[in-house]
Write a protein that holds these residues in place. Structure first.
Motif, short mmCIF file in Angstrom:
data_model
loop_
_atom_site.label_atom_id
_atom_site.label_comp_id
_atom_site.label_asym_id
_atom_site.label_seq_id
_atom_site.Cartn_x
_atom_site.Cartn_y
_atom_site.Cartn_z
N LEU A 84 0.88 -1.54 0.10
CA LEU A 84 0.02 -0.10 0.23
C LEU A 84 0.95 1.59 0.11
CD1 LEU A 84 -3.02 -0.87 2.30
CD2 LEU A 84 -3.09 -0.98 -0.03
N ASN A 85 2.07 1.06 0.44
CA ASN A 85 2.49 2.19 1.22
C ASN A 85 3.38 2.46 -0.68
OD1 ASN A 85 2.03 2.92 3.42
ND2 ASN A 85 4.15 2.00 4.43
N CYS A 87 2.67 1.97 -3.33
CA CYS A 87 1.67 1.92 -4.80
C CYS A 87 1.08 3.38 -4.43
CB CYS A 87 0.11 1.23 -5.13
SG CYS A 87 0.95 -1.27 -5.73
N SER A 88 0.44 3.57 -3.20
CA SER A 88 0.48 5.15 -2.47
C SER A 88 1.46 6.15 -3.52
CB SER A 88 0.12 5.27 -1.42
OG SER A 88 0.05 6.87 -1.01
N ASN A 89 2.80 5.60 -2.75
CA ASN A 89 4.04 7.04 -2.98
C ASN A 89 4.23 6.99 -4.69
OD1 ASN A 89 4.36 6.85 -0.73
ND2 ASN A 89 6.63 5.55 -0.67
N ARG A 91 1.68 6.37 -6.65
CA ARG A 91 0.42 7.11 -7.52
C ARG A 91 0.62 8.41 -6.98
NH1 ARG A 91 -4.36 4.01 -8.20
NH2 ARG A 91 -6.28 5.56 -7.09
N GLN A 92 0.79 9.02 -6.01
CA GLN A 92 1.63 10.23 -5.70
C GLN A 92 2.44 10.92 -6.69
OE1 GLN A 92 2.39 11.01 -1.85
NE2 GLN A 92 0.51 10.27 -1.39
N GLU A 140 -11.33 6.16 -3.45
CA GLU A 140 -10.18 5.83 -3.54
C GLU A 140 -10.66 4.61 -1.82
OE1 GLU A 140 -7.58 5.33 -4.35
OE2 GLU A 140 -5.99 3.78 -2.84
#
Lengths: 189, 78
Positions: A84-85, A87-89, A91-92, A140
């Motif tokens: 999650l971390n 993929c979040s990075n 996507r950001q 999200e």
């Protein structure tokens, strides 16, 4: 989920091939968890090539941090946290370069007959594409909840830990997430 | 939390068309119903295979990595 009935309709997950060149204990971790990790990355990123890169990077990070892994946590939950971390990075960093319109949550809150109908589909290879399009249109939070709850190895408590909320909050939001998914899925037909 | 598994239904229709006296073509159409989105997603997950390239690439990457250093015992207590 802990209180879920066994899913009799689906076959047992097929373990990934054990890579011969990996340390034995880590190869077992990869074999047991690579499929859900790859799938989560695939559906969060929406791109198979990016998901391959992400799955690789997640397991490299896990290998490097294995010494820090606390045995009191479930390893699946720990790997999901890394995913999650990561993929979040990603996507950001994409969002910083591209502007995407935010999903309009009010669309999914409207009463709609489609939300009451069962999820039916002609079983073809386009299932994945339709699920992807549906998830891409969801807020999200809903997307994440549905993807995590779909893993029967996770309890509501663990889903809550991964999404920074209580198990009760997960239960409450899951109802709305299901509704939103069903409405949006019907529109992809 | 999850609806009973009895709600799962699978409908299968098979049509057999004789094209000649020696050959027949079978067309099957399967319609699945899912009680919840999670079931549908779970089904999709089980159909999704991890590309073999991921494991092979991981082997190459980890071969060049030093062995992970275990956390010191005193840090485990903190």
């Amino acid at each position: 989920m802990a209180e879920a009935l066994p899913d009799l309709a689906s076959p047992a997950p097929e373990p990934a091939v054990l890579p011969a060149g990996l340390p034995a204990d880590f190869a077992e971790i990869y074999s047991a968890h690579s499929q859900p990790i790859f799938y989560l990355a695939l559906r969060l990123l929406g791109d198979p090539a990016q998901a391959e890169d992400a799955a690789h990077d997640v397991f490299v990070k896990a290998f490097r941090k294995l010494g820090e892994f606390r045995g009191d946590a479930d390893i699946r939950t720990w790997l999901y946290r890394i995913t999650l971390n990561h993929c979040s990075n990603l996507r950001q960093s994409w969002a910083a370069r591209n502007i995407h319109p935010a999903a309009d949550e009010t669309v999914f809150e409207r009463p709609n007959d489609a939300s009451q109908s069962p999820l039916r589909l002609l079983e073809t290879k386009e299932l994945g594409e339709r699920i992807q399009r549906t998830l891409d249109g969801l807020p999200e939070e809903y997307r994440l909840l549905l993807l995590l709850v779909a893993d029967q190895e996770l309890s509501y408590e663990q889903v809550g830990q991964l999404t920074n909320q209580t198990a009760d909050a997960v239960r409450g939001k899951l109802h709305r997430a299901r509704r939103a998914f069903t409405v949006a899925f019907a529109k992809t037909a | 939390m999850k609806p009973p598994s009895q709600q799962l239904r699978q409908q299968t229709t098979e049509q057999v068309t004789a094209e000649s006296t020696h050959a027949a073509t079978t067309q099957s159409e399967t319609v699945r119903e899912f009680a919840t989105p999670e079931e549908m997603i779970r089904h999709d997950l089980l159909q999704t295979k991890v590309p073999g390239a991921v494991g092979k690439r991981l082997e190459r990457t980890l071969a060049a990595e030093p062995a992970p250093v275990p956390k010191p015992w005193w840090k485990r207590l903190l």
